[in-house]
Design an enzyme around this catalytic site. Structure first.
Site, mmCIF file in Angstrom:
data_model
loop_
_atom_site.group_PDB
_atom_site.id
_atom_site.type_symbol
_atom_site.label_atom_id
_atom_site.label_comp_id
_atom_site.label_asym_id
_atom_site.label_seq_id
_atom_site.Cartn_x
_atom_site.Cartn_y
_atom_site.Cartn_z
ATOM 1 N N ASP A 81 78.088 62.155 -34.557
ATOM 2 C CA ASP A 81 76.860 62.754 -35.051
ATOM 3 C C ASP A 81 76.073 63.311 -33.880
ATOM 4 O OD1 ASP A 81 74.858 63.569 -36.731
ATOM 5 O OD2 ASP A 81 74.697 61.654 -37.779
ATOM 6 N N GLY A 82 75.096 64.131 -34.178
ATOM 7 C CA GLY A 82 74.216 64.684 -33.158
ATOM 8 C C GLY A 82 72.897 63.935 -33.134
ATOM 9 N N ALA A 83 72.190 64.021 -32.026
ATOM 10 C CA ALA A 83 70.896 63.350 -31.905
ATOM 11 C C ALA A 83 69.905 64.263 -31.211
ATOM 12 C CB ALA A 83 71.043 62.039 -31.127
ATOM 13 N N ASP A 84 68.625 64.109 -31.560
ATOM 14 C CA ASP A 84 67.580 64.920 -30.947
ATOM 15 C C ASP A 84 67.125 64.341 -29.618
ATOM 16 O OD1 ASP A 84 67.227 66.982 -32.916
ATOM 17 O OD2 ASP A 84 66.425 65.448 -34.229
ATOM 18 N N LYS A 94 67.444 61.149 -34.788
ATOM 19 C CA LYS A 94 68.445 62.002 -35.435
ATOM 20 C C LYS A 94 68.197 63.495 -35.248
ATOM 21 C CE LYS A 94 71.677 63.294 -38.283
ATOM 22 N NZ LYS A 94 71.682 64.658 -37.745
ATOM 23 N N GLY A 95 69.373 64.322 -35.100
ATOM 24 C CA GLY A 95 69.574 65.746 -35.280
ATOM 25 C C GLY A 95 69.646 66.659 -34.150
ATOM 26 N N GLY A 96 68.229 68.443 -30.756
ATOM 27 C CA GLY A 96 68.648 69.126 -29.745
ATOM 28 C C GLY A 96 69.206 68.383 -28.569
ATOM 29 N N GLY A 97 69.346 67.008 -28.475
ATOM 30 C CA GLY A 97 70.071 66.439 -27.381
ATOM 31 C C GLY A 97 69.225 66.141 -26.159
ATOM 32 N N GLU A 99 67.371 63.957 -23.337
ATOM 33 C CA GLU A 99 67.611 62.676 -22.681
ATOM 34 C C GLU A 99 66.299 62.155 -22.113
ATOM 35 O OE1 GLU A 99 70.502 60.819 -19.198
ATOM 36 O OE2 GLU A 99 70.383 62.978 -19.530
#
Length: 209
Positions: A81-84, A94-95, A96-97, A99
């Site tokens: 899955d992707g993460a914000d 949840k949902g 641009g990455g 850090e």
């Protein structure tokens, strides 16, 4: 659980390499994960996939993977899955990455919370009363009315105004009557892949306690 952020091909190759270790993959909707499924199909790796969305089901069948379900395979080898935003302990929104060291430092667009339709007003009031910020019903763009999930529920976007103890907040929100799930992934991810601007792939594993 393996989570994926970004759509860079080197990153996707890394995720594919990891997923070869298992045989049953939880298919999560997203452009990047769709490419992972395509790569697995090309290798004819014999994977089975569980869909969690109508479009996910179509992609699984389109790429010739075996469609299964949680009744037959209740334990999955890999979930993607992707993460914000991801913090130093691999807690995620949840949902641009993005850090960060502390979750909530950089992501300011809110946390999605799925609620049953009849409860969205009291849930919205309970969240803002207990934790501050604003909570708004997510409205559809291409049609009138609110966004409706595959499960027939509504989504509330909670925009928090300060950093919280996310473990406590996540538990408290889930205890509010009418809440189905939150967009907080607390102590779930085992590994996170970061697609960097220069094309490299950063990898972070969950710290050992």
């Amino acid at each position: 659980m393996r989570l994926l952020g970004g759509v860079y091909l080197p990153l996707l190759a890394s995720v594919v390499a990891v997923s070869r270790k298992g045989r049953h993959v939880l298919r999560r909707l997203g452009t990047s994960v769709g490419i992972v499924m395509e790569q697995q199909a090309k290798k004819k790796a014999g994977y089975s996939a569980v869909d969690n969305h109508v479009q996910a089901r179509q992609l699984i069948l389109q790429h010739g993977l075996t469609l299964t379900d949680l009744d037959r395979h209740p334990e999955l080898d890999v979930a993607i899955d992707g993460a914000d935003e991801v913090d130093s302990e691999l807690n995620l929104i949840k949902g641009g990455g993005k850090e960060s060291k502390v979750l909530g430092e950089k992501w300011k667009k809110g946390i999605p919370i799925e609620v049953i339709p009849m409860a969205y007003v009291p849930v919205t009031r309970a969240i803002t009363r207990q934790f501050g910020g604003t909570a708004d019903l997510r409205m559809a763009v291409s049609k009138a009315g609110p966004v409706v999930t595959d499960n027939g529920n509504f989504l509330i976007d909670w925009k928090f105004d300060r950093i919280h103890n996310w473990t406590e907040v996540n538990t408290a929100i889930k205890l509010i009557p009418g809440v189905v799930e939150t967009g907080l992934f607390i102590a779930m991810a085992e590994r996170v892949y970061f697609g960097m601007q220069d094309g490299t792939v950063g990898v972070r594993d969950r710290p050992q306690l």
